[in-house]
Design an enzyme around this catalytic site. Structure first.
Site, PDB file in Angstrom:
ATOM      1  N   HIS A  20       0.686  -1.143   0.094  1.00 39.94           N
ATOM      2  CA  HIS A  20      -0.094  -0.050   0.045  1.00 39.94           C
ATOM      3  C   HIS A  20       0.971   1.312  -0.071  1.00 39.94           C
ATOM      4  CE1 HIS A  20      -3.982   0.894  -0.199  1.00 39.94           C
ATOM      5  NE2 HIS A  20      -4.424   1.369   1.047  1.00 39.94           N
ATOM      6  N   ASN A  68      -6.333   6.942   3.532  1.00 40.33           N
ATOM      7  CA  ASN A  68      -7.911   7.071   3.833  1.00 40.33           C
ATOM      8  C   ASN A  68      -8.028   8.472   3.757  1.00 40.33           C
ATOM      9  OD1 ASN A  68      -7.779   4.471   3.020  1.00 40.33           O
ATOM     10  ND2 ASN A  68      -9.021   3.975   4.922  1.00 40.33           N
ATOM     11  N   ASP A  93      -0.938   2.526  -5.456  1.00 37.26           N
ATOM     12  CA  ASP A  93      -1.085   0.885  -5.698  1.00 37.26           C
ATOM     13  C   ASP A  93      -2.266   0.754  -6.437  1.00 37.26           C
ATOM     14  OD1 ASP A  93      -2.234   1.784  -3.178  1.00 37.26           O
ATOM     15  OD2 ASP A  93      -2.562  -0.257  -2.798  1.00 37.26           O
ATOM     16  N   ASN A 114      -9.528   4.233  -1.560  1.00 37.26           N
ATOM     17  CA  ASN A 114      -9.780   5.318  -0.593  1.00 37.26           C
ATOM     18  C   ASN A 114      -9.101   6.475  -0.725  1.00 37.26           C
ATOM     19  OD1 ASN A 114     -12.254   3.885   0.123  1.00 37.26           O
ATOM     20  ND2 ASN A 114     -11.031   2.501   1.699  1.00 37.26           N
TER      21      ASN A 114
END
Length: 188
Positions: A20, A68, A93, A114
């Site tokens: 991530h 997020n 990613d 997100n």
């Protein structure tokens, strides 16, 4: 015109080597190319490196908060540096692209990401450039959440440095050659 290049990821050592965080990793490569190190920006929500990249005026950014919640810090940087959406590049990613591949595009939806959703909501548009760095899908029944927050496999780690350099090359190409030519070279 200033380019704002933002690498998405999560702060802290817990997430540093996870899939991530590939946006952070590419941003680190670009910072090294600029000869700079990330420093806290006056907005407080992001770290930045200012200078020249591929001969262009550029600001590298990464949120100090979780992915997020990237929208607020990115929006603050867009406003502070007076960057138009077409001069914003977000590196992130991408599950739907195999590890070792990348895609460059302008605009589009958030595809369940997100970080992108937060940025779209905060700056009011999705019409920014994206360098989508493939991480592939989780094997078997592993959850997406667990997969993206786990470190790269030992096999992937061997190829990762080359892959990060290629993603950094794509960012520089986007800034100097434009979208169409960059896509013809890197979208394969």
């Amino acid at each position: 015109m200033t380019w704002l290049v933002v690498g998405l990821g999560n702060p802290g050592s817990t997430y540093a080597s996870t899939r991530h965080n590939v946006g952070y990793l590419v941003a680190d490569v670009l910072a090294a190319r600029m000869g700079g190190t990330f420093k806290k920006h006056s907005s407080g929500g992001a770290d930045v490196v200012e200078g020249r990249l591929a001969g262009e005026r550029a600001v590298l950014g990464r949120s100090r908060g979780y992915m997020n919640e990237s929208g607020g810090p990115v929006s603050s940087l867009v406003k502070y540096f007076d960057v138009e959406a077409d001069h914003l590049v977000v590196i992130h990613d991408e599950l739907d692209i195999d590890f070792g591949a990348l895609r460059v595009k302008l605009g589009g939806g958030d595809n369940g990401h997100n970080g992108l959703k937060s940025i779209r909501g905060s700056i009011g548009t999705g019409d920014f450039h994206r360098v989508r760095v493939g991480i592939g899908r989780p094997p078997g029944r592993q959850s997406v959440h667990d997969f993206v927050l786990k470190p790269y496999s030992s096999v992937e780690r061997k190829d990762l440095p080359v892959y990060l350099e290629e993603a950094a090359d794509a960012v520089e190409s986007l800034m100097t050659r434009g979208l169409s030519e960059t896509q013809s070279v890197f979208n394969r």
